[in-house]
Design a protein around this motif. Structure first.
Motif, short mmCIF file in Angstrom:
data_model
loop_
_atom_site.label_atom_id
_atom_site.label_comp_id
_atom_site.label_asym_id
_atom_site.label_seq_id
_atom_site.Cartn_x
_atom_site.Cartn_y
_atom_site.Cartn_z
N GLY A 41 0.06 -18.89 10.50
CA GLY A 41 1.28 -18.82 9.73
C GLY A 41 1.67 -17.36 9.56
O GLY A 41 0.84 -16.46 9.65
N THR A 42 2.92 -17.13 9.32
CA THR A 42 3.43 -15.76 9.29
C THR A 42 3.31 -15.14 7.90
O THR A 42 3.92 -15.61 6.94
N TRP A 43 2.51 -14.08 7.82
CA TRP A 43 2.44 -13.27 6.62
C TRP A 43 3.62 -12.29 6.63
O TRP A 43 4.17 -11.99 7.69
N THR A 44 3.95 -11.76 5.46
CA THR A 44 4.99 -10.74 5.37
C THR A 44 4.50 -9.61 4.48
O THR A 44 3.56 -9.78 3.68
N ARG A 45 5.12 -8.43 4.63
CA ARG A 45 4.81 -7.30 3.76
C ARG A 45 6.13 -6.63 3.39
O ARG A 45 7.12 -6.70 4.15
N ALA A 46 6.14 -5.97 2.26
CA ALA A 46 7.37 -5.31 1.82
C ALA A 46 7.05 -4.18 0.86
O ALA A 46 6.21 -4.34 -0.05
N HIS A 47 7.68 -3.02 1.09
CA HIS A 47 7.60 -1.94 0.11
C HIS A 47 8.48 -2.33 -1.07
O HIS A 47 9.65 -2.73 -0.90
N VAL A 48 7.96 -2.22 -2.30
CA VAL A 48 8.67 -2.69 -3.49
C VAL A 48 9.32 -1.54 -4.24
O VAL A 48 10.51 -1.57 -4.56
N SER A 49 8.56 -0.49 -4.55
CA SER A 49 9.12 0.60 -5.34
C SER A 49 8.22 1.83 -5.22
O SER A 49 7.07 1.73 -4.79
N LEU A 99 1.87 -7.82 -0.04
CA LEU A 99 1.39 -8.53 1.14
C LEU A 99 1.41 -10.00 0.78
O LEU A 99 0.74 -10.42 -0.17
N VAL A 100 2.17 -10.81 1.54
CA VAL A 100 2.49 -12.18 1.13
C VAL A 100 1.97 -13.17 2.17
O VAL A 100 2.16 -12.98 3.38
N THR A 101 1.33 -14.24 1.70
CA THR A 101 0.82 -15.28 2.59
C THR A 101 1.97 -16.08 3.20
O THR A 101 3.11 -16.01 2.74
N PRO A 102 1.65 -16.87 4.22
CA PRO A 102 2.63 -17.87 4.68
C PRO A 102 2.90 -18.88 3.56
O PRO A 102 2.18 -18.93 2.56
N VAL A 103 3.93 -19.70 3.75
CA VAL A 103 4.24 -20.72 2.75
C VAL A 103 3.07 -21.69 2.64
O VAL A 103 2.42 -22.06 3.63
N LEU A 104 2.78 -22.11 1.41
CA LEU A 104 1.63 -22.97 1.12
C LEU A 104 2.10 -24.23 0.41
O LEU A 104 2.91 -24.18 -0.52
N ASP A 105 1.56 -25.37 0.83
CA ASP A 105 1.90 -26.67 0.27
C ASP A 105 0.87 -27.06 -0.79
O ASP A 105 -0.30 -27.25 -0.47
N PHE A 106 1.31 -27.18 -2.05
CA PHE A 106 0.41 -27.53 -3.15
C PHE A 106 0.74 -28.91 -3.72
O PHE A 106 0.61 -29.14 -4.92
N THR A 107 1.17 -29.84 -2.87
CA THR A 107 1.59 -31.15 -3.37
C THR A 107 0.45 -32.14 -3.53
O THR A 107 0.65 -33.23 -4.06
N ASN A 184 5.14 -22.50 -1.74
CA ASN A 184 4.47 -21.56 -2.63
C ASN A 184 3.92 -20.40 -1.82
O ASN A 184 3.68 -20.53 -0.60
N TYR A 185 3.69 -19.28 -2.50
CA TYR A 185 3.17 -18.09 -1.83
C TYR A 185 2.14 -17.41 -2.75
O TYR A 185 2.28 -17.43 -3.98
N ILE A 186 1.13 -16.81 -2.14
CA ILE A 186 0.22 -15.91 -2.85
C ILE A 186 0.62 -14.49 -2.48
O ILE A 186 0.80 -14.17 -1.30
N ILE A 187 0.76 -13.62 -3.48
CA ILE A 187 1.24 -12.26 -3.27
C ILE A 187 0.17 -11.28 -3.72
O ILE A 187 -0.29 -11.34 -4.87
N PHE A 188 -0.26 -10.40 -2.81
CA PHE A 188 -1.18 -9.31 -3.14
C PHE A 188 -0.35 -8.03 -3.26
O PHE A 188 0.21 -7.55 -2.28
N GLN A 189 -0.27 -7.53 -4.47
CA GLN A 189 0.54 -6.34 -4.71
C GLN A 189 -0.35 -5.12 -4.91
O GLN A 189 -1.14 -5.05 -5.86
N GLY A 190 -0.24 -4.16 -3.99
CA GLY A 190 -0.98 -2.92 -4.10
C GLY A 190 -0.19 -1.90 -4.89
O GLY A 190 1.01 -1.70 -4.64
N ILE A 191 -0.84 -1.22 -5.84
CA ILE A 191 -0.18 -0.23 -6.68
C ILE A 191 -1.02 1.05 -6.63
O ILE A 191 -2.21 1.04 -6.97
N SER A 192 -0.40 2.15 -6.22
CA SER A 192 -1.11 3.42 -6.08
C SER A 192 -1.11 4.21 -7.38
O SER A 192 -0.12 4.24 -8.11
N ASN A 193 -2.28 4.83 -7.65
CA ASN A 193 -2.38 5.82 -8.72
C ASN A 193 -2.83 7.15 -8.13
O ASN A 193 -3.41 7.98 -8.81
#
Length: 607
Positions: A41-49, A99-107, A184-193
């Motif tokens: 399944g296709t994962w996606t990534r995106a710069h947020v801020s 970093l976002v997972t492919p769509v997930l079915d939780f039915t 549904n999606y699981i999102i891993f958000q990396g935050i730099s310090n």
């Protein structure tokens, strides 16, 4: 046809009643070079801020921007060829990317979980605790906006959730029941310090169906022999999912009466003083049906394994401890998460060490304020003490917070066979100690490992025999196969009709004509050498096509009656009739009467 239909219905019903097992719906180890991954399944990534648009998640085989003066080495992947990482060491503070997972079915009706491994570092940075972190979300869209936060994990080991040493740690979180749609999606958000890189690996999303019917039988595992008043843990392979409960019970007799002692998939005892019996009951609360494990016995030993000295480290092991121990099948990276003072005992795995053979012992240590020393002993003569001649490692380092020591250990030819103890100790070398298996230290750690000394294998197993209860049988007879072998540690039977067994003497079974043929018995010793023998079995089917034909069915007095018998597979025959008539001839002559044929097959007493 009706019987076949009923069998199919029963089989499907059985599957439905036993469907409590974990079902994996997503696995990703980031091994493929394509990133974000597309194989499952296709994962996606995106710069947020924050930072630059290119500050986002990437794939790596090792963290590429770690400050080696503050972090132990350059961590590779948890498993496989790749991992996902967020370069917070180089990204400006506040840079955020998803970093976002492919769509997930939780039915499905049950519980969903997400688990992953994350590297926790910063152990050597005793002055700063950076706030680089991963936030884990679940959402019905591929965005953290409006999402539910499952966890926040800091990269630094001192941050929440705090851990004692650097390394890979697995985290598992339950998806809220409100997420029950097909999108549904699981999102891993990396935050730099602007601290250290963030690495994650081996992501898994799993489904645990609601329990129905009777749960599968739980199986208990753990140490079956302990020293009196020594703590121990038992675990069970149990059903998981909504509605499953696990009740541990103990008794002084294998037949009870039973007392409830704990719940959950693991039971920990502070110690016992007499043989104690345990069982676990898995209950499906939705069906009110349960299943109970086989009774597990924990025995008390009073031998030499219970007489070893118990040194202490008065300041614990947080500042000075082992980060890894590798020896034969032992590979332990627990670090300082066991006892902070005293001795941590590891009874499994218990590797076989062949007398006269050489093995590599590798230990890695961590020290907050400089090098650590490592020492090791094996109680070769099993007398409950560690003598000077049993020392297998004495390694020192006066610099560097993280050191690895490698030594070759040759097991003496005269070492006593059986289970004994390898003791390892590390201590801060800024304080002068006498190297001893029993001295108390201020800073350091002591670990004991069970190892099993085995005699060298000089030859393949001998006196190997395969004895059947009979070599010529009739269909319906019982066959017992008995194996024998000297110096063997494992056994394997194979034979006709897909027969297999790993027992020295397999359970008896009823034979058919399909059971005839060659049975092979293989005996294997601890070194893998084998000896093979065979035995042949013949099986004869019962007679068939048995007929009794008279020359006529109505005769006048004085007429001659000829009786004709027929049978396929018969070896002897017997006629009986009125006036005590009998004959052993297949086709005897006689006068008028009523007769029957009884056909016999005699082999090894079978009739």
């Amino acid at each position: 046809m009706k019987k076949l239909y009923l069998l199919i219905v029963l089989f499907v019903s059985l599957i439905a009643l036993r469907s409590h097992a974990q079902v994996n719906i997503l696995t990703e180890s980031f091994d493929a070079t394509t990133f974000p991954p597309t194989a499952a399944g296709t994962w996606t990534r995106a710069h947020v801020s924050g930072g630059a648009a290119g500050d986002t998640w990437k794939r790596a085989t090792a963290a590429t921007s770690l400050d080696a003066s503050w972090v132990t080495g350059n961590p590779g992947t948890h498993t496989g060829a790749g991992m996902a990482y967020f370069n917070s060491f180089s990204y400006s503070s506040g840079s955020t990317a998803n970093l976002v997972t492919p769509v997930l079915d939780f039915t499905g009706a049950g519980v969903y979980t997400v688990s992953f491994w994350m590297f926790r570092g910063g152990e050597e940075d005793i002055f700063f605790a950076y706030n680089d972190r991963v936030k884990v979300y679940v959402n019905t869209s591929a965005s953290a906006t409006g999402a539910t936060t499952l966890a926040t994990i800091k990269q630094d080991i001192t941050g929440a959730p705090a851990v004692s040493s650097e390394g890979w740690y697995q985290y598992t979180y339950t998806i809220p029941a409100s997420y029950s749609t097909a999108t549904n999606y699981i999102i891993f958000q990396g935050i730099s310090n602007f601290g250290y890189d963030i690495q994650i690996d081996d992501v898994s999303v799993d489904f645990y169906p609601n329990c129905t019917g009777t749960p599968p039988e739980p199986i208990i595992s753990g140490t079956s022999t302990i020293c009196a008043s020594t703590s121990f843990a038992l675990s069970t392979t149990t059903s998981t999912g909504t509605g499953i409960t696990h009740q541990w019970q103990s008794a002084s007799s294998a037949s009870g009466p039973w007392t409830n002692v704990g719940t959950g998939s693991t039971y920990t005892s502070s110690g016992i003083t007499a043989t104690t019996y345990y069982r676990v009951i898995d209950l499906c609360t939705l069906s009110s049906l349960s299943d109970t494990s086989t009774v597990f016995t924990v025995n008390i030993t009073t031998g030499f394994l219970c007489t070893y000295c118990t040194p202490t480290t008065t300041s614990g092991c947080a500042d000075d401890h082992f980060t890894n121990v590798t020896f034969a099948t032992i590979n332990n990276s627990i670090g300082c998460t066991g006892l902070t003072s005293g001795v941590s005992l590891y009874t499994s795995p218990c590797p076989n060490l062949t007398a006269g053979s050489t093995y590599t012992l590798t230990v890695s240590t961590f020290g907050s304020f400089g090098g650590d020393d490592a020492q090791g002993w094996i109680d070769y003569n099993q007398n409950g003490t560690f003598a000077t001649g049993e020392n297998v490692m004495t390694s020192y380092s006066s610099s560097g917070d993280n050191n690895t020591y490698v030594v070759s250990v040759t097991i003496p030819a005269g070492a006593t066979p059986g289970i004994t103890v390898l003791r390892l100790r590390c201590n801060y070398n800024g304080i002068t100690y006498t190297v001893s298996p029993c001295n108390n230290y201020t800073y350091g750690q002591t670990q004991d490992y069970y190892v099993n000394i085995v005699s060298p294998c000089t030859a393949a197993p001998t006196a190997v025999t395969a004895t059947p209860s009979g070599t010529a049988l009739c269909a319906g007879n019982t066959l017992t196969l008995t194996g024998a072998a000297t110096t063997a540690t494992s056994y394997a039977w194979t034979g006709p009709n897909s027969f297999t067994s790993a027992s020295l003497t397999p359970a008896s079974f009823t034979v058919s004509t399909a059971s005839a043929g060659i049975y092979t018995f293989v005996a294997t010793n601890a070194c893998g050498s084998t000896t093979v023998t065979t035995t042949a079995i013949t099986v004869t089917a019962p007679p068939s096509a048995v007929l009794a034909t008279p020359s006529a069915t109505t005769l006048c007095s004085g007429s001659v009656l000829t009786l004709t018998g027929a049978a396929t597979g018969g070896t002897s025959f017997s006629w009986s009739g009125p006036a005590s008539y009998s004959s052993a001839v297949l086709t005897p002559p006689f006068f008028c009467g009523i007769y029957s044929i009884i056909e016999h097959l005699f082999i090894n007493g079978y009739q």
